[in-house]
Scaffold this motif. Structure first.
Motif, PDB file in Angstrom:
ATOM      1  N   ASP A 108     -15.443   1.588  -0.630  1.00  0.00           N
ATOM      2  CA  ASP A 108     -15.456   3.008  -0.020  1.00  0.00           C
ATOM      3  C   ASP A 108     -14.386   3.684  -0.388  1.00  0.00           C
ATOM      4  O   ASP A 108     -13.332   3.401  -0.220  1.00  0.00           O
ATOM      5  CB  ASP A 108     -15.735   2.846   1.505  1.00  0.00           C
ATOM      6  CG  ASP A 108     -15.973   4.118   2.225  1.00  0.00           C
ATOM      7  OD1 ASP A 108     -15.073   4.893   2.383  1.00  0.00           O
ATOM      8  OD2 ASP A 108     -17.180   4.270   2.681  1.00  0.00           O
ATOM      9  N   PRO A 109     -14.550   5.003  -0.698  1.00  0.00           N
ATOM     10  CA  PRO A 109     -13.360   5.840  -1.028  1.00  0.00           C
ATOM     11  C   PRO A 109     -12.375   6.197  -0.130  1.00  0.00           C
ATOM     12  O   PRO A 109     -11.305   6.343  -0.381  1.00  0.00           O
ATOM     13  CB  PRO A 109     -14.047   7.181  -1.485  1.00  0.00           C
ATOM     14  CG  PRO A 109     -15.553   6.939  -1.948  1.00  0.00           C
ATOM     15  CD  PRO A 109     -16.054   5.622  -1.081  1.00  0.00           C
ATOM     16  N   SER A 110     -12.931   5.962   1.175  1.00  0.00           N
ATOM     17  CA  SER A 110     -11.994   6.257   2.294  1.00  0.00           C
ATOM     18  C   SER A 110     -11.018   5.004   2.739  1.00  0.00           C
ATOM     19  O   SER A 110     -10.223   5.000   3.578  1.00  0.00           O
ATOM     20  CB  SER A 110     -12.686   6.840   3.450  1.00  0.00           C
ATOM     21  OG  SER A 110     -13.501   5.617   4.228  1.00  0.00           O
ATOM     22  N   ALA A 119      -8.778  -3.575   3.431  1.00  0.00           N
ATOM     23  CA  ALA A 119      -9.804  -4.189   4.510  1.00  0.00           C
ATOM     24  C   ALA A 119      -9.226  -5.748   4.596  1.00  0.00           C
ATOM     25  O   ALA A 119      -9.087  -6.492   3.687  1.00  0.00           O
ATOM     26  CB  ALA A 119     -11.209  -4.138   4.075  1.00  0.00           C
ATOM     27  N   ALA A 120      -9.461  -6.223   5.822  1.00  0.00           N
ATOM     28  CA  ALA A 120      -9.125  -7.690   6.162  1.00  0.00           C
ATOM     29  C   ALA A 120     -10.233  -7.876   7.387  1.00  0.00           C
ATOM     30  O   ALA A 120     -10.426  -7.279   8.229  1.00  0.00           O
ATOM     31  CB  ALA A 120      -7.640  -7.773   6.665  1.00  0.00           C
ATOM     32  N   VAL A 121     -10.819  -9.268   6.732  1.00  0.00           N
ATOM     33  CA  VAL A 121     -12.006  -9.425   7.482  1.00  0.00           C
ATOM     34  C   VAL A 121     -11.731 -10.880   8.303  1.00  0.00           C
ATOM     35  O   VAL A 121     -11.276 -11.767   7.601  1.00  0.00           O
ATOM     36  CB  VAL A 121     -13.253  -9.784   6.430  1.00  0.00           C
ATOM     37  CG1 VAL A 121     -14.374 -10.271   7.499  1.00  0.00           C
ATOM     38  CG2 VAL A 121     -13.926  -8.342   6.206  1.00  0.00           C
ATOM     39  N   ALA A 171      -0.708 -13.212  -5.738  1.00  0.00           N
ATOM     40  CA  ALA A 171      -0.130 -13.364  -4.416  1.00  0.00           C
ATOM     41  C   ALA A 171      -1.251 -13.434  -3.483  1.00  0.00           C
ATOM     42  O   ALA A 171      -1.369 -14.244  -2.442  1.00  0.00           O
ATOM     43  CB  ALA A 171       0.979 -12.795  -3.867  1.00  0.00           C
ATOM     44  N   ALA A 172      -2.436 -12.581  -3.778  1.00  0.00           N
ATOM     45  CA  ALA A 172      -3.484 -12.465  -3.075  1.00  0.00           C
ATOM     46  C   ALA A 172      -4.678 -11.938  -3.697  1.00  0.00           C
ATOM     47  O   ALA A 172      -4.430 -10.982  -4.792  1.00  0.00           O
ATOM     48  CB  ALA A 172      -3.289 -11.682  -1.862  1.00  0.00           C
ATOM     49  N   PRO A 173      -5.928 -12.053  -3.515  1.00  0.00           N
ATOM     50  CA  PRO A 173      -6.966 -11.713  -4.457  1.00  0.00           C
ATOM     51  C   PRO A 173      -7.089 -10.168  -4.483  1.00  0.00           C
ATOM     52  O   PRO A 173      -6.868  -9.474  -3.339  1.00  0.00           O
ATOM     53  CB  PRO A 173      -8.377 -12.414  -3.908  1.00  0.00           C
ATOM     54  CG  PRO A 173      -7.775 -13.498  -3.078  1.00  0.00           C
ATOM     55  CD  PRO A 173      -6.385 -13.002  -2.611  1.00  0.00           C
ATOM     56  N   ALA A 174      -7.348  -9.520  -5.490  1.00  0.00           N
ATOM     57  CA  ALA A 174      -7.567  -8.104  -5.492  1.00  0.00           C
ATOM     58  C   ALA A 174      -9.226  -7.752  -5.851  1.00  0.00           C
ATOM     59  O   ALA A 174      -9.606  -8.384  -6.669  1.00  0.00           O
ATOM     60  CB  ALA A 174      -6.718  -7.476  -6.870  1.00  0.00           C
ATOM     61  N   SER A 175      -9.598  -6.698  -5.470  1.00  0.00           N
ATOM     62  CA  SER A 175     -11.062  -6.297  -5.428  1.00  0.00           C
ATOM     63  C   SER A 175     -10.907  -5.786  -7.121  1.00  0.00           C
ATOM     64  O   SER A 175     -10.221  -5.267  -7.501  1.00  0.00           O
ATOM     65  CB  SER A 175     -11.364  -5.208  -4.803  1.00  0.00           C
ATOM     66  OG  SER A 175     -10.837  -3.836  -4.952  1.00  0.00           O
ATOM     67  N   ALA A 176     -12.295  -5.900  -7.744  1.00  0.00           N
ATOM     68  CA  ALA A 176     -12.618  -5.744  -9.222  1.00  0.00           C
ATOM     69  C   ALA A 176     -12.364  -4.002  -9.093  1.00  0.00           C
ATOM     70  O   ALA A 176     -11.952  -3.419  -9.975  1.00  0.00           O
ATOM     71  CB  ALA A 176     -14.064  -6.185  -9.515  1.00  0.00           C
ATOM     72  N   GLU A 177     -12.670  -3.537  -8.058  1.00  0.00           N
ATOM     73  CA  GLU A 177     -12.941  -1.947  -7.714  1.00  0.00           C
ATOM     74  C   GLU A 177     -11.355  -1.381  -7.955  1.00  0.00           C
ATOM     75  O   GLU A 177     -11.290  -0.629  -8.596  1.00  0.00           O
ATOM     76  CB  GLU A 177     -13.556  -1.354  -6.565  1.00  0.00           C
ATOM     77  CG  GLU A 177     -13.654  -0.145  -6.397  1.00  0.00           C
ATOM     78  CD  GLU A 177     -12.487   0.651  -6.013  1.00  0.00           C
ATOM     79  OE1 GLU A 177     -12.462   2.001  -6.197  1.00  0.00           O
ATOM     80  OE2 GLU A 177     -11.596   0.225  -5.247  1.00  0.00           O
ATOM     81  N   GLU A 187     -15.647 -11.645   0.112  1.00  0.00           N
ATOM     82  CA  GLU A 187     -16.984 -10.999  -0.551  1.00  0.00           C
ATOM     83  C   GLU A 187     -17.155  -9.845   0.461  1.00  0.00           C
ATOM     84  O   GLU A 187     -17.412  -8.756  -0.228  1.00  0.00           O
ATOM     85  CB  GLU A 187     -18.007 -12.020  -0.192  1.00  0.00           C
ATOM     86  CG  GLU A 187     -19.440 -11.368  -0.711  1.00  0.00           C
ATOM     87  CD  GLU A 187     -20.543 -12.175  -0.458  1.00  0.00           C
ATOM     88  OE1 GLU A 187     -21.776 -11.933  -0.756  1.00  0.00           O
ATOM     89  OE2 GLU A 187     -20.581 -13.250   0.419  1.00  0.00           O
ATOM     90  N   ILE A 188     -16.877  -9.734   1.773  1.00  0.00           N
ATOM     91  CA  ILE A 188     -17.146  -8.613   2.429  1.00  0.00           C
ATOM     92  C   ILE A 188     -15.864  -7.566   2.235  1.00  0.00           C
ATOM     93  O   ILE A 188     -16.056  -6.407   2.096  1.00  0.00           O
ATOM     94  CB  ILE A 188     -17.284  -9.159   4.135  1.00  0.00           C
ATOM     95  CG1 ILE A 188     -18.187 -10.213   4.191  1.00  0.00           C
ATOM     96  CG2 ILE A 188     -17.362  -7.840   4.893  1.00  0.00           C
ATOM     97  CD1 ILE A 188     -17.797 -10.793   5.523  1.00  0.00           C
ATOM     98  N   GLU A 189     -14.802  -8.048   2.219  1.00  0.00           N
ATOM     99  CA  GLU A 189     -13.670  -7.093   1.824  1.00  0.00           C
ATOM    100  C   GLU A 189     -13.803  -6.251   0.692  1.00  0.00           C
ATOM    101  O   GLU A 189     -13.481  -5.412   0.512  1.00  0.00           O
ATOM    102  CB  GLU A 189     -12.196  -8.226   1.855  1.00  0.00           C
ATOM    103  CG  GLU A 189     -11.925  -8.432   3.143  1.00  0.00           C
ATOM    104  CD  GLU A 189     -10.972  -9.570   3.070  1.00  0.00           C
ATOM    105  OE1 GLU A 189     -10.393 -10.164   4.300  1.00  0.00           O
ATOM    106  OE2 GLU A 189     -10.542 -10.301   2.053  1.00  0.00           O
ATOM    107  N   ASP A 190     -14.374  -6.892  -0.344  1.00  0.00           N
ATOM    108  CA  ASP A 190     -14.727  -6.457  -1.751  1.00  0.00           C
ATOM    109  C   ASP A 190     -15.671  -5.294  -1.540  1.00  0.00           C
ATOM    110  O   ASP A 190     -15.558  -4.096  -2.434  1.00  0.00           O
ATOM    111  CB  ASP A 190     -15.301  -7.338  -2.726  1.00  0.00           C
ATOM    112  CG  ASP A 190     -14.080  -8.294  -3.338  1.00  0.00           C
ATOM    113  OD1 ASP A 190     -12.794  -7.956  -2.928  1.00  0.00           O
ATOM    114  OD2 ASP A 190     -14.266  -8.996  -4.077  1.00  0.00           O
TER     115      ASP A 190
END
Length: 455
Positions: free
Chosen positions: A371-373, A377-379, A228-234, A363-366
């Motif tokens: 960051d652990p905190s 994120a939404a850009v 439904a939306a891209p997820a970060s590799a992290e 790219e920026i959101e990933d």
């Protein structure tokens, strides 16, 4: 269960609902929704929509009947209404073969409407049959599987991936039946012992943020689907390492009957990609002139297969614009790597243009969610007199943690070229979402513009 499906079908007949007629379901996740799926062409209605929005969907779809929860207020005049408490428990149907027409309308799914008035996506039985078989092969589904439904049934993912796909593969389904709660979710997993479930990145972020002492028994789960939306590799890597079952990231849209690419369950999964086409589908990447571009080059993602919708209801011009020679123009931007895995970089409508440079928010959101905190994120791009647009990042902290904007600036400086770096970070309690759990960037842009104007 079969006798209840037959009873629902008989009741629809008694109410004058015939082939081609549309029935609207304004219901929460419950078994009655599933029963009615097999009796008519269905348009699901988000139960949280306003009366105006419901009336618009009923009018556009031409629905003959609206099925609602017991005690629900009447929201539309001119459309017959049926409360689920009045559904037949038992009924007989004439001893005759079922009406089979693969080109008949099966589902009418309304898009989320982030780019304007929602459109009705027409999916016929051939679309559903094709998508179910593609999913059965790709996910290796069989009678021993058990799916846990947690996504809303007013969304195509919930209907197709969590209900129709397992049932038509001979598997079973458990309907969670209540609003998703990360603190009780794994209790449900331990109780019901599903082999898979499908969810959105926001849900996996919530589960990954649970206290360290939460160590559930996940041994029944073969995999879970992230879509439904891209997820970060992290996020994917951290989640799998903690809970011990693979997250299989996929990609698709309502116009493609839900799924177009999927990471293999047993093969090589590549975190940060949405992987390979489902069996029977093709993917192309093209430039603005519809010319195919080489691997590694960003362009619009096109999809072709028997899963591609019949079209938008009552909108032939828009249908002709997005389906050209059988290829569905998705509006998503990405590239294929050397092995044919699809990497998404964003929606074309979300692209930020700063001083003539194209910037894709993902790219920026990933970088930021590394960051652990940071939970999410939404850009977005915001107007700027000098640059046309500049980058602003909205940040939702992990529970109990505090975001340090200085640390985020340093992280971006390390990983992103200058023009891609956010000019400001806005820390919020929760990032706005739409009805299906996707980050609502249109809402963010509107709220940011209002806040900027008032200041």
């Amino acid at each position: 269960m079969l006798h209840r499906v037959r009873a629902a079908a008989r009741q629809l007949q008694d109410l004058g609902i015939g082939p081609g007629d549309v029935v609207a379901l304004k219901l929460t996740n419950r078994v009655e929704f599933v029963l009615l799926l097999f009796g008519a062409a269905i348009t699901p209605v988000n139960p949280s929509m306003t009366a105006v929005e419901v009336a618009r969907q009923l009018d556009d779809s031409g629905a003959r009947l609206l099925v609602v929860e017991d005690g629900a207020a009447v929201v539309a005049s001119g459309v017959a209404t049926l409360a689920i408490g009045d559904l037949y428990e038992e009924a007989t149907l004439p001893d005759q073969a079922p009406h089979l027409d693969s080109s008949a309308l099966a589902l009418l799914i309304y898009t989320s409407g982030t780019t304007g008035v929602p459109k009705g996506v027409m999916l016929d039985h051939a679309n559903i049959d094709a998508m179910v078989e593609m999913g059965r092969q790709a996910l290796e589904l069989g009678p021993s599987d058990r799916c846990l439904l947690i996504l809303p049934l007013f969304h195509v993912n919930g209907i197709v991936v969590s209900i129709l796909m397992p049932l038509l593969a001979g598997a079973s389904v458990v309907i969670a039946g209540r609003r998703f709660d990360p603190h009780s979710f794994f209790d449900l997993v331990e109780q019901e012992r599903p082999t898979f479930f499908s969810a959105v990145p926001t849900i996996y972020s919530m589960l990954a943020a649970l206290p360290d002492e939460v160590r559930p028994d996940t041994s029944s789960l073969r995999f879970a689907i992230c879509g439904a939306a891209p997820a970060s590799a992290e996020l994917l890597t951290r989640f799998e390492a903690r809970y011990g079952f693979p997250l299989v990231e996929g990609y698709g849209l309502s116009e493609g009957t839900c799924g177009s690419t999927i990471n293999p369950v047993a093969g090589a999964r590549r975190a940060g990609t949405v992987a390979l086409p489902f069996p029977g589908q093709e993917i192309r990447i093209v430039d603005v002139d519809d010319n195919e571009v080489p691997p590694g080059t960003d362009g619009e993602v096109l999809v072709r297969g028997d899963n591609v919708m019949r079209g938008y209801l009552g909108r032939p011009d828009e249908t002709a614009r997005v389906i050209v020679d059988g290829w569905l123009h998705t509006g998503d931007v990405g590239h294929l790597d050397a092995e044919g895995y699809l990497v998404l970089v964003g929606r074309s409508k979300d692209m930020i243009i700063r001083g003539g440079e194209n910037i894709y928010p993902k790219e920026i959101e990933d970088v930021l969610v590394g960051d652990p905190s940071v939970l999410e994120a939404a850009v977005i791009g915001v107007p700027d007199e000098e640059w046309g647009e500049v980058v602003v990042a909205y940040i939702q902290p992990r529970p109990g943690l505090t975001v340090d904007p200085t640390a985020l600036e340093a992280r971006c400086e390390h990983s992103l070229t200058g023009y891609k770096r956010p000019t400001s970070f806005v820390v919020v309690d929760a990032i706005a979402k739409n009805a299906v759990g996707k980050i609502d960037k249109a809402s963010l842009r509107a709220a940011h513009a209002e806040a900027s104007a008032s200041s």
